[in-house]
Enzyme design. Structure first.
Site, PDB file in Angstrom:
ATOM      1  N   ASN A 181     -11.911   6.690   3.478  1.00 46.05           N
ATOM      2  CA  ASN A 181     -11.604   5.631   4.452  1.00 46.05           C
ATOM      3  C   ASN A 181     -11.556   6.242   5.847  1.00 46.05           C
ATOM      4  OD1 ASN A 181      -8.793   6.487   5.068  1.00 46.05           O
ATOM      5  ND2 ASN A 181      -8.526   6.078   2.892  1.00 46.05           N
ATOM      6  N   LYS A 231     -24.294  15.956 -10.342  1.00 43.23           N
ATOM      7  CA  LYS A 231     -24.800  14.969  -9.385  1.00 43.23           C
ATOM      8  C   LYS A 231     -25.534  13.829 -10.117  1.00 43.23           C
ATOM      9  CE  LYS A 231     -27.616  14.474  -5.308  1.00 43.23           C
ATOM     10  NZ  LYS A 231     -28.873  14.927  -4.731  1.00 43.23           N
ATOM     11  N   ILE A 278       1.994   6.504  -4.533  1.00 39.27           N
ATOM     12  CA  ILE A 278       2.873   7.654  -4.259  1.00 39.27           C
ATOM     13  C   ILE A 278       4.164   7.179  -3.595  1.00 39.27           C
ATOM     14  CG2 ILE A 278       2.990   9.946  -3.195  1.00 39.27           C
ATOM     15  CD1 ILE A 278      -0.140   9.844  -3.106  1.00 39.27           C
ATOM     16  N   LYS A 328       7.361  -2.069  -2.827  1.00 38.17           N
ATOM     17  CA  LYS A 328       7.289  -0.619  -3.026  1.00 38.17           C
ATOM     18  C   LYS A 328       8.669   0.027  -3.069  1.00 38.17           C
ATOM     19  CE  LYS A 328       2.651  -0.117  -1.272  1.00 38.17           C
ATOM     20  NZ  LYS A 328       1.625   0.911  -1.351  1.00 38.17           N
TER      21      LYS A 328
HETATM   22  N1  CTP Z   1       0.469   4.489  -0.488  1.00 42.52           N
HETATM   23  C1  CTP Z   1       0.730   5.517  -1.362  1.00 42.52           C
HETATM   24  N2  CTP Z   1      -0.009   5.637  -2.494  1.00 42.52           N
HETATM   25  C2  CTP Z   1      -1.001   4.774  -2.772  1.00 42.52           C
HETATM   26  C3  CTP Z   1      -1.291   3.708  -1.869  1.00 42.52           C
HETATM   27  C4  CTP Z   1      -0.539   3.602  -0.721  1.00 42.52           C
HETATM   28  O1  CTP Z   1       1.633   6.320  -1.101  1.00 42.52           O
HETATM   29  N3  CTP Z   1      -1.707   4.940  -3.877  1.00 42.52           N
HETATM   30  C5  CTP Z   1       1.329   4.321   0.693  1.00 42.52           C
HETATM   31  C6  CTP Z   1       0.646   4.567   2.021  1.00 42.52           C
HETATM   32  O2  CTP Z   1       0.768   5.916   2.422  1.00 42.52           O
HETATM   33  C7  CTP Z   1       1.425   3.648   2.950  1.00 42.52           C
HETATM   34  C8  CTP Z   1       1.805   2.496   2.046  1.00 42.52           C
HETATM   35  O3  CTP Z   1       1.719   2.984   0.718  1.00 42.52           O
HETATM   36  O4  CTP Z   1       2.630   4.232   3.395  1.00 42.52           O
HETATM   37  C9  CTP Z   1       0.981   1.263   2.159  1.00 42.52           C
HETATM   38  O5  CTP Z   1      -0.384   1.553   2.106  1.00 42.52           O
HETATM   39  P1  CTP Z   1      -1.432   0.387   2.215  1.00 42.52           P
HETATM   40  O6  CTP Z   1      -2.788   0.967   2.076  1.00 42.52           O
HETATM   41  O7  CTP Z   1      -1.130  -0.468   3.396  1.00 42.52           O
HETATM   42  O8  CTP Z   1      -1.022  -0.479   0.980  1.00 42.52           O
HETATM   43  P2  CTP Z   1      -1.581  -0.606  -0.440  1.00 42.52           P
HETATM   44  O9  CTP Z   1      -0.533  -0.269  -1.430  1.00 42.52           O
HETATM   45  O10 CTP Z   1      -2.850   0.157  -0.557  1.00 42.52           O
HETATM   46  O11 CTP Z   1      -1.802  -2.166  -0.521  1.00 42.52           O
HETATM   47  P3  CTP Z   1      -3.066  -3.063  -0.156  1.00 42.52           P
HETATM   48  O12 CTP Z   1      -4.256  -2.142  -0.134  1.00 42.52           O
HETATM   49  O13 CTP Z   1      -3.075  -4.040  -1.235  1.00 42.52           O
HETATM   50  O14 CTP Z   1      -2.754  -3.660   1.174  1.00 42.52           O
END
Ligand code: CTP
Length: 397
Positions: free
Chosen positions: A208, A286, A305, A341
């Site tokens: 990303n 690959k 996490i 969360k």
């Molecule tokens: N995060 C994490 N582990 C993951 C996904 C997200 O620790 N597998 C944490 C990110 O570091 C951030 C928070 O969760 O602090 C929210 O991340 P975000 O990408 O906004 O949320 P998602 O859980 O991915 O939700 P969505 O994609 O449905 O908006």
């Protein structure tokens, strides 16, 4: 207070450079060791001999002085002291610091150091007031550079206003404060930062646009307040900060492991843009183009996490902070995300491409807590970090 403290004193060129001699004398009276560095311009105002005689130490002047490189390289010189003090700091030196130039010994030391830097500016009032200098000062403050002065008054150039070098005793008070243990001394903060890369095969991955800039700025701001920082970072665009424990990972699974292996933390901040899915059928070699069609990737969900740490039943950090990167219904989604969360605070931001936040230098956040929220005006990611660090100081007090 300053006994056994080691100060690297950079003396810039300016009519106020003579005050640096008094500063050296007073620092030594208080038991500090002073290693002096005199810029070329500085040596037009005070003599190398008087500086080194007062300091009782070798004077460093030239980046390419091979004798001194043999004795102590510029990298080591920049890190051997407890604090770097720049007095007087000219407009030119401040501009070099802001730009990250390293074209003489002083600017190289300032760029290479992992220590705190205290700057005592001194310049003509018009130079001080100039938009360029004011811009530089704002950036340096965001970079966690400490300042003392300037004072206001009659200047050697005949003008009146701000720009006078702070008096030696004021500079010493600022040095005392900078060397006092920071408010987060003894606190361990865990930070995740950057993107994660999820392999499709050994040469391809899903990623990303996160640059790691916000997490890096937070780590730097917390370290500047004395925190012991563990920084778990995916493959970010920006280099990790100095003075923190850096653990480099690629995938979300590696990030989770690193977080779980880290020592117990007082606070944990999850600034990483963790990939939600990994490729369950990633190729071990690959994947080749196939005349019969495209490969089908099967996705599986990565562990969350932030949620894992928030829901820890023992050893949970006192304060767990997440980010909510949203493109629609930012506040409503972030508020729900905080609850789902189980974290204490969530910093919501709108990462729609039009905001320029993802991968940019600015951020526009709303801090959502259990009992309310705060809208922070759009500011640099460094400024967000400094503001968040101040909130942490209150919360962990
Ligand atoms: N995060 C994490 N582990 C993951 C996904 C997200 O620790 N597998 C944490 C990110 O570091 C951030 C928070 O969760 O602090 C929210 O991340 P975000 O990408 O906004 O949320 P998602 O859980 O991915 O939700 P969505 O994609 O449905 O908006």
């Amino acid at each position: 207070m300053l006994a056994d403290k080691h100060i690297l004193l950079i003396i810039g060129g300016g009519i106020a450079a003579f005050k640096a001699l008094d500063l050296i004398r007073r620092l030594r009276e208080r038991g500090a060791k002073v290693t002096p560095v005199l810029t070329k311009a500085g040596s037009e105002f005070v003599t190398p001999l008087s500086v080194s005689a007062l300091a009782g130490e070798k004077l460093y002047q030239d980046l390419f002085d091979l004798t001194s490189e043999a004795e102590m390289g510029h990298i080591e010189l920049s890190r051997a002291a407890d604090l770097i003090v720049v007095a007087p700091a000219t407009a030119d030196l401040l501009a070099k610091m802001t730009a990250g130039l390293a074209n003489d010994l002083a600017s190289t030391l300032l760029l290479a150091t992992d220590k705190r830097v205290l700057v005592a500016p001194s310049m003509n009032v018009r130079m001080w007031d100039h938009a360029a200098t004011q811009r530089n000062l704002a950036q340096l403050a965001d970079d966690c550079i400490l300042f003392v002065g300037p004072g206001e008054g009659d200047m050697a150039c005949g003008e009146y206003g701000p720009g006078r070098l702070a008096e030696p005793l004021e500079i010493i008070a600022a040095i005392d404060a900078a060397l006092a243990d920071g408010p987060l001394k003894g606190k361990h903060v865990l930070i995740t930062s950057g993107p994660t890369h999820e392999p499709i095969d050994p040469v391809r991955y899903i990623a990303n646009r996160s640059s790691g800039a916000q997490g890096t700025a937070i780590a730097r701001a917390l370290a500047a307040l004395g925190a012991d920082v563990t920084f778990v970072t995916g493959p970010a665009d920006v280099p990790p900060p100095m003075g923190v424990r850096v653990i480099k990972v690629h995938t979300a699974a590696e990030m989770l492991n690193a977080v779980q292996d880290a020592p117990a933390a007082d606070a944990a901040i999850f600034a990483a843009a963790v990939a939600d899915w990994y490729v369950a059928n990633a190729g071990e070699s690959k994947i080749k183009k196939d005349v019969n069609g495209f490969p089908t990737l099967e996705f599986a969900e990565n562990s969350d996490i932030l949620a894992t740490v928030s829901k820890m039943t023992s050893g949970r950090p006192k304060l767990v902070i997440g980010f909510a990167a949203e493109t629609d219904n930012v506040i409503a989604n972030a508020t729900a995300k905080r609850k789902r969360k189980g974290c204490d605070w969530i910093l919501a931001n709108d990462v729609s491409p039009s905001t320029g936040i993802m991968g940019g230098s600015q951020n526009d956040v709303t801090l959502i807590m259990e009992n309310g929220s705060e809208d922070w005006p759009r500011m640099s990611k460094d400024a967000v970090a400094v503001k968040l660090a101040a909130k942490l100081v209150e919360a962990l007090a």
